[in-house]
Design a protein around this motif. Structure first.
Motif, PDB file in Angstrom:
ATOM      1  N   THR A 127       0.839  -1.185   0.000  1.00 49.76           N
ATOM      2  CA  THR A 127       0.000   0.000   0.000  1.00 49.76           C
ATOM      3  C   THR A 127       0.870   1.228   0.000  1.00 49.76           C
ATOM      4  OG1 THR A 127      -0.109   0.088   2.400  1.00 49.76           O
ATOM      5  CG2 THR A 127      -1.848  -1.143   1.275  1.00 49.76           C
ATOM      6  N   PRO A 181      -8.242   2.293  10.159  1.00 49.78           N
ATOM      7  CA  PRO A 181      -7.507   1.084   9.758  1.00 49.78           C
ATOM      8  C   PRO A 181      -8.411   0.011   9.173  1.00 49.78           C
ATOM      9  CG  PRO A 181      -6.694   1.888  11.860  1.00 49.78           C
ATOM     10  CD  PRO A 181      -7.908   2.719  11.533  1.00 49.78           C
ATOM     11  N   SER A 182      -9.595  -0.152   9.720  1.00 51.07           N
ATOM     12  CA  SER A 182     -10.508  -1.172   9.193  1.00 51.07           C
ATOM     13  C   SER A 182     -10.949  -0.840   7.772  1.00 51.07           C
ATOM     14  CB  SER A 182     -11.722  -1.308  10.103  1.00 51.07           C
ATOM     15  OG  SER A 182     -12.397  -0.061  10.239  1.00 51.07           O
ATOM     16  N   THR A 183     -11.145   0.442   7.490  1.00 46.17           N
ATOM     17  CA  THR A 183     -11.528   0.843   6.132  1.00 46.17           C
ATOM     18  C   THR A 183     -10.373   0.618   5.165  1.00 46.17           C
ATOM     19  OG1 THR A 183     -12.940   2.550   7.100  1.00 46.17           O
ATOM     20  CG2 THR A 183     -12.491   2.706   4.749  1.00 46.17           C
ATOM     21  N   ARG A 184      -9.167   0.964   5.597  1.00 46.07           N
ATOM     22  CA  ARG A 184      -7.998   0.781   4.743  1.00 46.07           C
ATOM     23  C   ARG A 184      -7.783  -0.695   4.421  1.00 46.07           C
ATOM     24  NH1 ARG A 184      -4.813   5.473   4.880  1.00 46.07           N
ATOM     25  NH2 ARG A 184      -2.908   4.313   4.412  1.00 46.07           N
ATOM     26  N   ARG A 185      -7.988  -1.547   5.406  1.00 45.10           N
ATOM     27  CA  ARG A 185      -7.829  -2.973   5.139  1.00 45.10           C
ATOM     28  C   ARG A 185      -8.897  -3.476   4.182  1.00 45.10           C
ATOM     29  NH1 ARG A 185      -8.840  -8.107   5.742  1.00 45.10           N
ATOM     30  NH2 ARG A 185      -7.132  -9.557   6.234  1.00 45.10           N
ATOM     31  N   ALA A 186     -10.137  -2.996   4.345  1.00 44.87           N
ATOM     32  CA  ALA A 186     -11.201  -3.414   3.430  1.00 44.87           C
ATOM     33  C   ALA A 186     -10.899  -2.976   2.003  1.00 44.87           C
ATOM     34  CB  ALA A 186     -12.533  -2.834   3.894  1.00 44.87           C
ATOM     35  N   LEU A 190      -7.848  -2.483   0.704  1.00 42.01           N
ATOM     36  CA  LEU A 190      -6.747  -3.303   0.207  1.00 42.01           C
ATOM     37  C   LEU A 190      -7.222  -4.707  -0.135  1.00 42.01           C
ATOM     38  CD1 LEU A 190      -3.773  -3.553  -0.442  1.00 42.01           C
ATOM     39  CD2 LEU A 190      -3.358  -4.161   1.956  1.00 42.01           C
ATOM     40  N   HIS A 191      -8.103  -5.248   0.692  1.00 49.47           N
ATOM     41  CA  HIS A 191      -8.642  -6.583   0.399  1.00 49.47           C
ATOM     42  C   HIS A 191      -9.408  -6.576  -0.914  1.00 49.47           C
ATOM     43  CE1 HIS A 191     -11.629  -9.888   0.631  1.00 49.47           C
ATOM     44  NE2 HIS A 191     -10.609 -10.547   1.165  1.00 49.47           N
ATOM     45  N   TRP A 231      -6.109   7.709   0.308  1.00 44.87           N
ATOM     46  CA  TRP A 231      -5.624   6.318   0.326  1.00 44.87           C
ATOM     47  C   TRP A 231      -5.224   5.916  -1.082  1.00 44.87           C
ATOM     48  CZ3 TRP A 231      -7.239   1.981  -2.371  1.00 44.87           C
ATOM     49  CH2 TRP A 231      -6.712   0.752  -1.964  1.00 44.87           C
TER      50      TRP A 231
END
Length: 467
Positions: free
Chosen positions: A2, A18-23, A25-26, A52
């Motif tokens: 990222t 962080p949870s949004t960023r991971r979603a 990236l997933h 992002w």
């Protein structure tokens, strides 16, 4: 990998969770894997800045970031449409003008500029063979080579039929009116003012190479990258995720150096529904329009051999997303960009603007507020900023519109059924208010009130009664 590189570093409260960023990236990891893309990069802008970016796999052995160029295909059409709207706003042409008025001698001169912008001119979808996206533009030196002997497939203005040659004509129109090349106009009128330094007609390092991925084996074939010549205004450009985020912010908010907020809103307004898909999708002036997950999106998808791209904006949510990949087919970058908008907008909904009282009170305007009746339909009139008003039904659904104040004391509709219509106060000889006139509709303080002369057709003199 990222990357959080952005045109302007966001303030802490603008950082994604962080949870949004991971979603996010997933989601791009799934898109790259299932779409079998050699590389994929995506970015999200929120409330005017990129917040992002992320990527999967590599370009030239390194993970791509938001400053690596990809070819963006038909997203180029938005840039061409902006150039045309600038000519309109300067008074150099009217969108209702036939093409012939400004670009004589083509076989499509009867089509209007608005029809070309909205793909309703009835022109063919593609230029004659060979396949223009894989053919050097120098093989089509004249517009007749782009249009062919029979450019029209449908009656002009009857339906939406996407036309790449139509945007070649618009590019030539820009050249004819401006007296400079389409590329020169693009650079001086859009790219430089908006700071899109990594967007242009030719690739500049670092950039991705275009690849075809074998449908039945995990092997690659390099795709050619042609200069499209006269077809360039339909799909030539290279850009980056960061530049396209900046461009998306402009398409949502406008920029007086390039195009006003009113004109970019016009680009996002449906001009016509497509030939299939109903009213969930449409086209404005150079912009595709869609509904996804209950929200309205504006933007464009793009493809050329070796590349696919997607850009979507949700103005209501203040969120835009870009997805770019270097594969001829496979990754669905349009759907991916729409999903990135959804992930951010659903996970971190926009804060409403804080309520504040109006800076001043006009007693005459304040006296107009409250209930009004069109026949027996009850409406409420309220004041808005800058001496504007809004009129909406008090119950159920109906014709609601906002109005901006005009210099002559009237108001002009901004949206809905009454867009462009005039609202005026009609006064009695003594200066008191009789009624409101809205495009000939009479609104009175009482339903069919005693002042019968205000109501077309009059009011029965016996008044209201039981049965």
């Amino acid at each position: 990998m990222t990357s959080s590189r952005s045109p302007v570093s966001p303030a802490p409260f603008e950082e994604l969770l962080p949870s949004t960023r991971r979603a996010l990236l997933h989601r791009i990891a799934v898109a790259q894997s299932e779409g079998r893309a050699p590389s994929l990069v995506a970015a999200v802008a929120r409330d005017g800045r990129m917040v992002w970016s992320g990527s999967r796999t590599s370009v030239d052995g390194h993970g791509p970031d938001a400053d690596v160029q990809y070819r963006i295909g038909s997203i180029t059409k938005i840039f061409t449409a902006v150039l045309v709207l600038r000519l309109r706003d300067e008074g150099l042409l009217d969108l209702g003008d036939p093409l012939e008025k400004h670009l004589p001698g083509t076989a499509a001169g009867g089509a209007t500029i608005a029809q070309l912008l909205s793909h309703t001119a009835g022109l063919a979808a593609e230029s004659p063979a060979p396949w223009w996206e894989r053919t050097p533009g120098e093989l089509r030196p004249e517009l007749t080579d782009v249009l062919g002997s029979e450019p029209y497939l449908h009656p002009a203005g009857r339906l939406h039929h996407y036309s790449n040659p139509g945007y070649a004509l618009l590019g030539s129109l820009v050249e004819a009116v401006r007296g400079v090349s389409w590329e020169q106009a693009l650079r001086s009128e859009i790219l430089q003012p908006l700071g899109l330094d990594r967007t242009g007609t030719q690739p500049a390092h670092p950039h991705a190479g275009g690849w075809a991925v074998h449908p039945w084996a995990d092997v690659l074939l390099p795709e050619p990258s042609e200069d499209l010549g006269l077809m360039a205004p339909a799909g030539q450009l290279w850009s980056t995720a960061a530049d396209l985020c900046r461009f998306a912010v402009f398409l949502a908010e406008g920029d007086e150096r390039v195009l006003s907020a009113e004109s970019v809103a016009e680009m996002r307004t449906p001009a016509v529904a497509p030939e299939a898909g109903g009213w969930d999708d449409g086209y404005g002036f150079g912009m595709q329009l869609a509904r996804s997950g209950g929200r309205e999106l504006a933007g464009h998808t793009g493809s050329l051999p070796g590349f696919v791209a997607g850009l979507w904006i949700s103005v209501a949510d203040g969120v835009a997303a870009v997805a770019l990949a270097n594969a001829t087919s496979g990754p669905m970058c349009g759907s991916l960009a729409a999903d990135l908008v959804r992930i951010v907008a659903d996970a971190e909904p926009r804060f409403p603007e804080p309520w504040r009282p109006l800076p001043e009170v006009d007693e005459h305007l304040l006296a107009l507020t409250g209930p009004w009746y069109w026949g027996t339909h009850a409406y409420g009139l309220r004041l808005t900023a800058e001496r504007g008003v809004a009129l909406a039904p008090l119950r159920g659904i109906g014709r609601a519109s906002a109005f901006k104040a005009a210099a002559d004391g009237t108001w002009v509709g901004l949206d809905g059924y009454y867009q462009g219509e005039t609202l005026r106060v009609v006064r009695r000889p003594d200066g008191s208010v009789s009624h409101l006139d809205l495009g000939s509709f009479v609104f009175t303080r009482e339903p069919y009130g005693p002042e019968a002369s205000a109501v077309p057709g009059g009011v029965d003199p016996e008044g209201w009664r039981g049965i």
